[in-house]
Design a protein around this motif. Sequence first.
Motif, PDB file in Angstrom:
ATOM      1  N   PRO A  56       0.831  -1.211   0.000  1.00  0.00           N
ATOM      2  CA  PRO A  56       0.000   0.000   0.000  1.00  0.00           C
ATOM      3  C   PRO A  56       0.862   1.255   0.000  1.00  0.00           C
ATOM      4  CG  PRO A  56      -0.014  -1.048   2.165  1.00  0.00           C
ATOM      5  CD  PRO A  56       0.735  -1.958   1.240  1.00  0.00           C
ATOM      6  N   GLU A  57       0.286   2.331  -0.508  1.00  0.00           N
ATOM      7  CA  GLU A  57       0.982   3.616  -0.516  1.00  0.00           C
ATOM      8  C   GLU A  57       0.913   4.219   0.879  1.00  0.00           C
ATOM      9  OE1 GLU A  57       2.836   5.401  -2.722  1.00  0.00           O
ATOM     10  OE2 GLU A  57       2.768   3.585  -3.938  1.00  0.00           O
ATOM     11  N   LEU A  58       1.856   3.843   1.693  1.00  0.00           N
ATOM     12  CA  LEU A  58       1.942   4.333   3.064  1.00  0.00           C
ATOM     13  C   LEU A  58       3.293   4.978   3.287  1.00  0.00           C
ATOM     14  CD1 LEU A  58       0.578   1.173   4.921  1.00  0.00           C
ATOM     15  CD2 LEU A  58      -0.655   3.301   4.536  1.00  0.00           C
ATOM     16  N   ASP A  59       3.365   5.816   4.306  1.00  0.00           N
ATOM     17  CA  ASP A  59       4.674   6.352   4.631  1.00  0.00           C
ATOM     18  C   ASP A  59       5.515   5.229   5.248  1.00  0.00           C
ATOM     19  OD1 ASP A  59       4.870   6.569   7.669  1.00  0.00           O
ATOM     20  OD2 ASP A  59       3.026   7.699   7.341  1.00  0.00           O
ATOM     21  N   PRO A  60       6.829   5.360   5.215  1.00  0.00           N
ATOM     22  CA  PRO A  60       7.705   4.283   5.689  1.00  0.00           C
ATOM     23  C   PRO A  60       7.418   3.819   7.124  1.00  0.00           C
ATOM     24  CG  PRO A  60       8.984   5.899   4.491  1.00  0.00           C
ATOM     25  CD  PRO A  60       7.608   6.464   4.639  1.00  0.00           C
ATOM     26  N   ILE A  61       7.080   4.732   8.009  1.00  0.00           N
ATOM     27  CA  ILE A  61       6.857   4.354   9.411  1.00  0.00           C
ATOM     28  C   ILE A  61       5.581   3.525   9.547  1.00  0.00           C
ATOM     29  CG2 ILE A  61       6.564   5.196  11.770  1.00  0.00           C
ATOM     30  CD1 ILE A  61       9.388   5.668  10.370  1.00  0.00           C
ATOM     31  N   ALA A  62       4.524   3.912   8.848  1.00  0.00           N
ATOM     32  CA  ALA A  62       3.288   3.128   8.877  1.00  0.00           C
ATOM     33  C   ALA A  62       3.548   1.723   8.330  1.00  0.00           C
ATOM     34  CB  ALA A  62       2.197   3.830   8.071  1.00  0.00           C
ATOM     35  N   LEU A  63       4.330   1.643   7.279  1.00  0.00           N
ATOM     36  CA  LEU A  63       4.664   0.348   6.691  1.00  0.00           C
ATOM     37  C   LEU A  63       5.480  -0.504   7.666  1.00  0.00           C
ATOM     38  CD1 LEU A  63       4.237  -1.242   4.122  1.00  0.00           C
ATOM     39  CD2 LEU A  63       6.247  -0.143   3.163  1.00  0.00           C
ATOM     40  N   ILE A  64       6.435   0.109   8.349  1.00  0.00           N
ATOM     41  CA  ILE A  64       7.231  -0.606   9.353  1.00  0.00           C
ATOM     42  C   ILE A  64       6.315  -1.146  10.448  1.00  0.00           C
ATOM     43  CG2 ILE A  64       8.873  -0.249  11.262  1.00  0.00           C
ATOM     44  CD1 ILE A  64      10.458   1.577   9.316  1.00  0.00           C
ATOM     45  N   LYS A  65       5.385  -0.322  10.914  1.00  0.00           N
ATOM     46  CA  LYS A  65       4.483  -0.750  11.988  1.00  0.00           C
ATOM     47  C   LYS A  65       3.599  -1.920  11.545  1.00  0.00           C
ATOM     48  CE  LYS A  65       4.401   3.609  14.489  1.00  0.00           C
ATOM     49  NZ  LYS A  65       3.597   4.759  14.934  1.00  0.00           N
ATOM     50  N   ILE A  66       3.149  -1.901  10.302  1.00  0.00           N
ATOM     51  CA  ILE A  66       2.339  -3.015   9.781  1.00  0.00           C
ATOM     52  C   ILE A  66       3.163  -4.291   9.753  1.00  0.00           C
ATOM     53  CG2 ILE A  66       1.264  -3.935   7.683  1.00  0.00           C
ATOM     54  CD1 ILE A  66       0.291  -1.029   7.129  1.00  0.00           C
ATOM     55  N   ARG A  67       4.388  -4.194   9.259  1.00  0.00           N
ATOM     56  CA  ARG A  67       5.242  -5.387   9.176  1.00  0.00           C
ATOM     57  C   ARG A  67       5.648  -5.872  10.564  1.00  0.00           C
ATOM     58  NH1 ARG A  67       4.939  -8.510   5.089  1.00  0.00           N
ATOM     59  NH2 ARG A  67       7.138  -8.944   4.947  1.00  0.00           N
ATOM     60  N   MET A  68       5.839  -4.957  11.506  1.00  0.00           N
ATOM     61  CA  MET A  68       6.125  -5.367  12.885  1.00  0.00           C
ATOM     62  C   MET A  68       4.972  -6.216  13.409  1.00  0.00           C
ATOM     63  SD  MET A  68       7.700  -1.843  14.512  1.00  0.00           S
ATOM     64  CE  MET A  68       7.561  -2.419  16.209  1.00  0.00           C
ATOM     65  N   LYS A  69       3.761  -5.749  13.148  1.00  0.00           N
ATOM     66  CA  LYS A  69       2.577  -6.497  13.588  1.00  0.00           C
ATOM     67  C   LYS A  69       2.517  -7.859  12.877  1.00  0.00           C
ATOM     68  CE  LYS A  69      -2.388  -6.056  14.159  1.00  0.00           C
ATOM     69  NZ  LYS A  69      -3.587  -5.292  13.877  1.00  0.00           N
ATOM     70  N   ASP A  70       2.789  -7.877  11.565  1.00  0.00           N
ATOM     71  CA  ASP A  70       2.786  -9.127  10.797  1.00  0.00           C
ATOM     72  C   ASP A  70       3.727 -10.167  11.398  1.00  0.00           C
ATOM     73  OD1 ASP A  70       1.035  -7.992   8.974  1.00  0.00           O
ATOM     74  OD2 ASP A  70       2.547  -7.654   7.423  1.00  0.00           O
ATOM     75  N   PHE A  71       4.913  -9.715  11.825  1.00  0.00           N
ATOM     76  CA  PHE A  71       5.934 -10.629  12.345  1.00  0.00           C
ATOM     77  C   PHE A  71       5.879 -10.782  13.866  1.00  0.00           C
ATOM     78  CE2 PHE A  71       8.089  -9.417   8.303  1.00  0.00           C
ATOM     79  CZ  PHE A  71       8.203 -10.684   7.769  1.00  0.00           C
ATOM     80  N   GLY A  72       5.002 -10.016  14.514  1.00  0.00           N
ATOM     81  CA  GLY A  72       4.914 -10.086  15.973  1.00  0.00           C
ATOM     82  C   GLY A  72       6.077  -9.406  16.682  1.00  0.00           C
ATOM     83  N   TYR A  73       6.662  -8.393  16.033  1.00  0.00           N
ATOM     84  CA  TYR A  73       7.791  -7.687  16.628  1.00  0.00           C
ATOM     85  C   TYR A  73       7.313  -6.498  17.451  1.00  0.00           C
ATOM     86  CZ  TYR A  73      11.000 -10.154  13.447  1.00  0.00           C
ATOM     87  OH  TYR A  73      11.719 -11.093  12.775  1.00  0.00           O
ATOM     88  N   LYS A  74       8.100  -6.185  18.448  1.00  0.00           N
ATOM     89  CA  LYS A  74       7.871  -5.001  19.276  1.00  0.00           C
ATOM     90  C   LYS A  74       8.997  -4.007  18.982  1.00  0.00           C
ATOM     91  CE  LYS A  74       5.802  -7.484  23.209  1.00  0.00           C
ATOM     92  NZ  LYS A  74       5.172  -8.467  22.425  1.00  0.00           N
ATOM     93  N   PRO A  75       8.822  -2.748  19.401  1.00  0.00           N
ATOM     94  CA  PRO A  75       9.903  -1.782  19.191  1.00  0.00           C
ATOM     95  C   PRO A  75      11.244  -2.269  19.763  1.00  0.00           C
ATOM     96  CG  PRO A  75       7.918  -0.630  19.809  1.00  0.00           C
ATOM     97  CD  PRO A  75       7.622  -2.106  19.948  1.00  0.00           C
ATOM     98  N   SER A  76      11.196  -3.017  20.861  1.00  0.00           N
ATOM     99  CA  SER A  76      12.441  -3.524  21.452  1.00  0.00           C
ATOM    100  C   SER A  76      13.162  -4.490  20.507  1.00  0.00           C
ATOM    101  CB  SER A  76      12.170  -4.195  22.796  1.00  0.00           C
ATOM    102  OG  SER A  76      11.273  -5.273  22.645  1.00  0.00           O
ATOM    103  N   ASP A  77      12.407  -5.218  19.688  1.00  0.00           N
ATOM    104  CA  ASP A  77      13.033  -6.117  18.707  1.00  0.00           C
ATOM    105  C   ASP A  77      13.776  -5.310  17.648  1.00  0.00           C
ATOM    106  OD1 ASP A  77      11.994  -8.577  19.825  1.00  0.00           O
ATOM    107  OD2 ASP A  77      10.042  -7.993  19.007  1.00  0.00           O
TER     108      ASP A  77
END
Length: 130
Positions: A56-77
């Motif tokens: 999707p046409e998202l800004d890089p941070i929104a895209l990172i947050k989506i992929r973090m959720k997809d992989f089950g990552y937290k900011p600490s990861d």
Amino acid sequence: MNNRTWFLIESDKEYQQCTLRYEEVKHAEKGTIAHREKLLLVHLIAAYEEKSWTLPELDPIALIKIRMKDFGYKPSDLAKEYGDKGTVSKVLNYKQSLSLLMIRKFSELLRIPAQYLIKEYELKTPDTTT
């Protein structure tokens, strides 16, 4: 060592096999056959994702947050991968831009093509009106 011969990925099943193997060799030591296999897998996976997926046409941070959720990552990861928890927090809260090193590391970790992470985006500036 995996004796598999790799070819262009043509199905979701082959994609899964590639990503599973990538997870096995992603920390391979430079100069080893496993490291060369990892580099090949990165190219095969990226080519398949580019051909098969429309991000999707998202800004890089929104895209990172989506992929973090997809992989089950937290900011600490992400901080473990990058090495600085404070900077990762600022980036995820739109207070600091992604650095080139972050783009490289997060692209690999989250399997986001770097071209999606280099797009410009707005930072939140502190409200200076008081």
